[in-house]
Design an enzyme around this catalytic site. Structure first.
Site, PDB file in Angstrom:
ATOM      1  N   GLU A  58       0.803  -1.355   0.063  1.00 47.83           N
ATOM      2  CA  GLU A  58       0.161   0.017  -0.150  1.00 47.83           C
ATOM      3  C   GLU A  58       0.750   1.357  -0.004  1.00 47.83           C
ATOM      4  O   GLU A  58       0.538   2.099  -0.538  1.00 47.83           O
ATOM      5  CB  GLU A  58      -0.998   0.027   1.082  1.00 47.83           C
ATOM      6  CG  GLU A  58      -2.053  -0.997   0.934  1.00 47.83           C
ATOM      7  CD  GLU A  58      -1.926  -2.303   1.522  1.00 47.83           C
ATOM      8  OE1 GLU A  58      -0.395  -2.472   2.179  1.00 47.83           O
ATOM      9  OE2 GLU A  58      -2.531  -3.251   1.700  1.00 47.83           O
ATOM     10  N   PHE A 115     -11.919  -7.341  13.587  1.00 46.21           N
ATOM     11  CA  PHE A 115     -11.016  -7.801  12.986  1.00 46.21           C
ATOM     12  C   PHE A 115     -10.285  -6.841  11.663  1.00 46.21           C
ATOM     13  O   PHE A 115     -11.183  -6.109  11.209  1.00 46.21           O
ATOM     14  CB  PHE A 115     -11.072  -8.953  11.989  1.00 46.21           C
ATOM     15  CG  PHE A 115     -10.172  -9.744  11.209  1.00 46.21           C
ATOM     16  CD1 PHE A 115      -8.602 -10.022  11.790  1.00 46.21           C
ATOM     17  CD2 PHE A 115     -10.270  -9.704   9.746  1.00 46.21           C
ATOM     18  CE1 PHE A 115      -7.778 -10.255  10.909  1.00 46.21           C
ATOM     19  CE2 PHE A 115      -9.228 -10.021   8.848  1.00 46.21           C
ATOM     20  CZ  PHE A 115      -8.209 -10.385   9.344  1.00 46.21           C
ATOM     21  N   GLN A 116      -9.022  -6.356  11.836  1.00 46.19           N
ATOM     22  CA  GLN A 116      -8.523  -5.409  10.737  1.00 46.19           C
ATOM     23  C   GLN A 116      -8.895  -3.952  11.264  1.00 46.19           C
ATOM     24  O   GLN A 116      -9.386  -3.038  10.339  1.00 46.19           O
ATOM     25  CB  GLN A 116      -8.657  -6.002   9.374  1.00 46.19           C
ATOM     26  CG  GLN A 116      -7.872  -7.195   9.125  1.00 46.19           C
ATOM     27  CD  GLN A 116      -7.485  -7.380   7.690  1.00 46.19           C
ATOM     28  OE1 GLN A 116      -8.468  -7.040   6.744  1.00 46.19           O
ATOM     29  NE2 GLN A 116      -6.331  -7.874   7.399  1.00 46.19           N
ATOM     30  N   LYS A 125     -17.512  -0.556   5.666  1.00 47.56           N
ATOM     31  CA  LYS A 125     -17.989  -1.518   4.782  1.00 47.56           C
ATOM     32  C   LYS A 125     -19.347  -1.542   4.557  1.00 47.56           C
ATOM     33  O   LYS A 125     -19.797  -1.566   3.210  1.00 47.56           O
ATOM     34  CB  LYS A 125     -17.766  -2.958   5.361  1.00 47.56           C
ATOM     35  CG  LYS A 125     -17.755  -4.107   4.517  1.00 47.56           C
ATOM     36  CD  LYS A 125     -17.393  -5.289   4.905  1.00 47.56           C
ATOM     37  CE  LYS A 125     -17.689  -6.526   4.059  1.00 47.56           C
ATOM     38  NZ  LYS A 125     -17.366  -7.762   4.448  1.00 47.56           N
ATOM     39  N   MET A 146      24.409   7.971   1.991  1.00 51.60           N
ATOM     40  CA  MET A 146      24.455   9.203   2.633  1.00 51.60           C
ATOM     41  C   MET A 146      24.495   9.148   3.954  1.00 51.60           C
ATOM     42  O   MET A 146      25.299   9.931   4.678  1.00 51.60           O
ATOM     43  CB  MET A 146      22.921   9.741   2.238  1.00 51.60           C
ATOM     44  CG  MET A 146      22.767  10.988   2.744  1.00 51.60           C
ATOM     45  SD  MET A 146      24.101  12.154   2.048  1.00 51.60           S
ATOM     46  CE  MET A 146      23.193  12.963   0.573  1.00 51.60           C
TER      47      MET A 146
HETATM   48  C1  TPP Z   1      12.580   5.032   5.001  1.00 50.90           C
HETATM   49  C2  TPP Z   1      13.808   5.790   5.372  1.00 50.90           C
HETATM   50  N1  TPP Z   1      14.762   5.042   6.312  1.00 50.90           N
HETATM   51  C3  TPP Z   1      15.846   5.677   6.527  1.00 50.90           C
HETATM   52  C4  TPP Z   1      16.348   6.830   5.931  1.00 50.90           C
HETATM   53  C5  TPP Z   1      17.641   7.563   6.148  1.00 50.90           C
HETATM   54  N2  TPP Z   1      18.697   7.376   5.030  1.00 50.90           N
HETATM   55  C6  TPP Z   1      18.445   8.715   4.280  1.00 50.90           C
HETATM   56  S1  TPP Z   1      19.797   8.077   2.781  1.00 50.90           S
HETATM   57  C7  TPP Z   1      20.049   6.728   3.164  1.00 50.90           C
HETATM   58  C8  TPP Z   1      20.994   5.821   2.584  1.00 50.90           C
HETATM   59  C9  TPP Z   1      20.402   5.579   1.134  1.00 50.90           C
HETATM   60  O1  TPP Z   1      21.011   4.200   0.801  1.00 50.90           O
HETATM   61  P1  TPP Z   1      20.800   3.902  -0.723  1.00 50.90           P
HETATM   62  O2  TPP Z   1      19.648   3.764  -0.980  1.00 50.90           O
HETATM   63  O3  TPP Z   1      21.978   2.891  -1.267  1.00 50.90           O
HETATM   64  O4  TPP Z   1      21.268   5.344  -1.367  1.00 50.90           O
HETATM   65  P2  TPP Z   1      22.855   6.067  -1.558  1.00 50.90           P
HETATM   66  O5  TPP Z   1      22.669   7.087  -0.582  1.00 50.90           O
HETATM   67  O6  TPP Z   1      23.821   4.958  -1.118  1.00 50.90           O
HETATM   68  O7  TPP Z   1      22.750   6.714  -2.813  1.00 50.90           O
HETATM   69  C10 TPP Z   1      19.185   6.526   4.663  1.00 50.90           C
HETATM   70  C11 TPP Z   1      19.381   5.138   5.284  1.00 50.90           C
HETATM   71  C12 TPP Z   1      15.250   7.270   4.884  1.00 50.90           C
HETATM   72  N3  TPP Z   1      15.650   8.700   4.265  1.00 50.90           N
HETATM   73  N4  TPP Z   1      14.063   6.572   4.519  1.00 50.90           N
END
Ligand code: TPP
Ligand code: MG
Lengths: 574, 187
Positions: free
Chosen positions: A51, A113-114, A163, A479
């Site tokens: 979703e 439920f749900q 529903k 990042m």
């Molecule tokens: C749902 C979610 N969880 C955690 C983060 C924190 N976060 C920001 S960038 C990142 C790393 C992303 O890694 P990747 O997808 O390999 O991209 P890269 O930075 O290596 O290009 C994380 C964990 C986020 N932005 N969103």
């Protein structure tokens, strides 16, 4: 008697009246009656695999077209799964209407439920929400939902429907008018303020137009272009505003902020007049607020009065729709005939801005042995030439894409800005490619975020969507690794992504093609092959793992104090 | 600093949740909250007293005005207004102090709403600080039990109420000019 219609059919009829052609959704217990009505209805339903991705796909559709998107989920877990996508839409002002099923009205409050308190849970995740327990209230609520989502500052609206409302029957009379006395939308802008703004713009010596997502939402690109040409102001576009002014326009500088260019940030720091259009002075743009643009007066145009003077005080506020305000403003400016004026201050300012650009250009770096992430983006730019749709995920790849790929038009750059939700890219590209079947769509994802919405590969294949998935594979949550390296003594904690699936086999398992490229000399051919493929393609691009995104304004830093590159060669244990 | 906010709200389920949610999401504590229907029973009037971070005062009012169900939110801490609160109190009153209690009640303009061998139930209205004093004095006579209504506040300035007219389906968004007042007031 034959005039009686079921709630499910009435809902579909209301959607048709709102011009809906696609619903992204996932069925479940309480929405089965609605899905039964959809069985032989012309509205297309796209079955996503989660979703959250229904909301993101609907957003991709909106961001690429400007139309209101629709997503649908069942009660309980279906609705809770939607919420990240709703908050994401809220922060980026994306109009979507979310329809959720709720347990039968007499069971509400019994831990049925749900059952989940969707109305309560999504109160702060939406611009507005409705709980419909009575079929008589359904048509009105649906039309109000679309009106609220798409007008004023756009945003997500959720309608939770029990529903028994889906199953009930009533005589259907189309809604002819809606009345929301407390919902105020100010579009026109105050004429006197607009005149004063024009005066200020031409008196400024160092003007800077700061354009954001609001320009794109209000379809004001043509007006923006005229404005910057009339005032001859340097212009920066925020992450949400990329493409609002064509990337190759002579007045365009680049993106400002944490990973903005040197020229954009120095420009924002030194300007004497910020012309803020559909922006919100986000902390990722301003850096330390107290040190942001200390010499500048601010003209702030926004449709949302609560954005004015929220972060930075506006010397001249104009509440209104950016498009309408710019139309009036341009008319005033045209009368003043600025091209005939001698503006020596402005000439000196342009020289300064060009010098900054030349001093530290945002140029991609290359290597002969490994693919630099910037090199990858430059090659995508070479193919796109500012014309392709680019959906991204969140992380380093997103920032490099924003820095090195240009956009000649709005609605080509689809990214999760405010919430920064990993997992956004793949489903967003689904919505965009469905809305624009003949457009080239790149989906640029990190190896982390890609795996958050991986199951949507099935949706892509089901609908034969020729999306070019470019996975920038650095083997890291890049990042986070960058921050750990720079600010936490390189103590890399939980950022290594081992076990990435082999892309050839992964794509093959879903029935399409994929490959890996790791040598710079093969990158161009690999990208061209991916683009030439008539169907979807997964290109796994192995890039230099320890590359960092620069320039960088460290969190809490002032925007003129950018770190422009690695301080000295850093030892990184492998 | 404490802010007193008066809201005119559509009398609909969830309206209160939205307003309170704005406050709780910012981690503030509501000191007092009253709600009741207005003459027009489709609307409610709400008075909220809340300690707000100073730089957020205007932002909060704007955010409340943004809520679809809110017709008007105004900051009453700035303009002239009157505030009243009501208190209901049960006072244990042994024979020897009954007359004294009644005397004190009279000074505060309180009325006896119930009287029994154990004591009295009293009702008083007034400004919040006056009622604090009243409670203190009554407590000096022994144990009391107390329920307070929370403050209700009335602005003494006429505030123009601006409402959006109905929209015909398919028509453009309602357009307004005359932004100056709103903008200048809020900045
Ligand atoms: C749902 C979610 N969880 C955690 C983060 C924190 N976060 C920001 S960038 C990142 C790393 C992303 O890694 P990747 O997808 O390999 O991209 P890269 O930075 O290596 O290009 C994380 C964990 C986020 N932005 N969103
Ligand atoms: Mg990565």
């Amino acid at each position: 008697m034959s005039n009686l219609m079921s709630g499910s059919k009435i809902l579909l009829e209301c959607l048709v009246r709102e011009g809906v052609d696609t619903i992204y959704g996932y069925p479940g217990g309480v929405t089965i009656p609605f899905y039964d009505a959809m069985y032989d209805h012309p509205i297309r339903h796209v079955l996503v695999r989660h979703e959250q991705n229904a909301a993101f796909a609907a957003q991709g559709y909106v961001r690429a077209t400007g139309k209101t998107g629709v997503c649908c989920a069942t009660s309980g877990p279906g609705a809770t799964n939607l919420t990240t996508g709703l908050v994401d839409a809220l922060l980026d002002s994306i109009p979507i209407v979310a329809l959720t099923g709720q347990v039968t009205s007499t069971l509400i409050g019994t831990d049925a439920f749900q059952e989940a308190d969707t109305f309560g849970i999504t109160r702060s995740a939406t611009k507005h929400n409705f709980l419909i327990k009575n079929i008589a209230d359904l048509p009105q609520a649906i039309h109000e939902a679309f009106y609220i989502a798409s007008s004023g500052r756009p945003g997500p609206v959720l309608v939770d429907i029990t529903k028994d409302v889906f199953q009930g029957n009533m005589q259907y009379n189309p809604v002819t008018s809606i009345h929301l006395p407390g919902y105020k939308v100010y579009t026109e802008g105050h004429t006197g303020q607009i005149r004063r703004a024009a005066q200020m713009m031409l008196e400024a010596e160092r003007p800077m137009v700061y354009a954001g997502g609001g320009v794109i939402h209000s379809e004001a690109s043509a007006e923006l272009r005229e404005l910057v040409e009339l005032v001859d102001s340097p212009t920066v576009c925020t992450l949400m505003g990329l493409g609002a002014l064509p990337g190759n326009h002579p007045n365009y500088i680049s993106m400002p902020g944490m990973h903005g260019s040197y020229a954009a940030n120095m420009g924002m720091y030194n300007t004497d007049l910020i012309i803020a259009l559909g922006v919100r002075f986000d902390d990722r743009v301003t850096g330390r607020l107290k040190a942001f643009a200390p010499h500048a007066k601010v003209i702030h145009v926004d449709i949302d009065p609560s954005e004015i003077s929220k972060n930075r005080n506006a010397d001249l506020p104009i509440v209104g729709d950016v498009k309408r305000v710019l139309q009036k403003l341009n008319a005033v400016l045209r009368e003043m005939n600025p091209s005939a004026m001698d503006r020596p201050g402005l000439r000196a300012w342009w020289k300064q801005v060009r010098d900054w650009k030349a001093e530290h250009p945002l140029e991609p770096s290359f290597s002969t042995t490994e693919i630099k992430p910037q090199h990858l983006m430059a090659e995508i730019e070479r193919i796109s030439k500012g014309e392709a749709i680019v959906a991204t995920d969140v992380g380093q790849h997103q920032m490099w894409a924003a820095q090195h790929i240009s956009f000649n038009k709005p609605r080509l750059w689809l990214t999760s800005g405010g919430l920064g939700s990993m997992g956004f890219g793949l489903p967003a590209s689904v919505g965009a490619q469905m809305a624009c079947p003949n457009q080239l769509v790149f989906c640029i994802v990190g190896d982390g975020g890609f795996q958050m919405s991986l199951p949507e590969l099935a949706t892509i294949v089901n609908h034969g969507l020729p999306i070019k998935i470019i996975c920038m594979n650095n083997g890291y949550l890049g990042m986070v690794r960058q921050w750990q390296q720079l600010f936490y003594n390189n103590r890399l904690s939980q950022v290594t992504l081992d076990g990435f699936p082999d892309p050839v086999h992964l794509a093959a398992a879903y029935g399409f093609k994929g490959s890996t490229v790791s040598h710079p000399s093969q990158l161009r051919a690999a990208l061209e092959m991916a683009v030439a493929e008539p169907g979807p393609y997964l290109l796994n691009v192995k890039v230099s793992p320890e590359e960092n995104v620069y320039p960088m304004v460290p969190a809490g830093g002032a925007i003129n104090e950018m770190v422009l590159g690695p301080p000295s060669p850093v030892e990184v244990p492998r | 600093m404490q802010q007193v906010i008066s809201l005119l709200v559509e009398n609909k389920p969830g309206a209160l949740m939205r307003i309170v949610g704005l406050i709780s999401a910012r981690g503030w504590n509501i000191d007092s909250l009253t709600v009741a229907k207005t003459l027009d029973t489709s609307l409610s009037r709400m008075t909220i007293a809340v300690a707000v971070d100073d730089h957020m005062r205007r932002q909060v009012i704007k955010q409340m005005n943004k809520l679809i169900n809110v017709l008007q939110a105004t900051d009453l801490s700035e303009g002239p207004s009157v505030t009243r609160e009501m208190v209901l109190m049960r006072v244990r009153a042994p024979q020897e102090s009954r007359t004294a209690i009644l005397k004190e009640a009279e000074i505060f303009g309180a009325r006896v709403v119930d009287s029994s061998v154990e004591g009295f139930a009293l009702e008083a209205t007034g400004e919040t600080e006056k009622l604090d004093e009243f409670a203190d004095i009554m407590r000096s006579y022994g144990e009391i039990e107390i329920t307070r209504s929370g403050a209700v506040t009335l602005s003494l300035e006429a505030k123009k109420l601006r409402l959006s007219p109905p929209v015909t389906k398919g028509a453009q968004v309602h357009e307004t000019d005359g932004q100056e007042k709103l903008v200048h007031k809020t900045n």
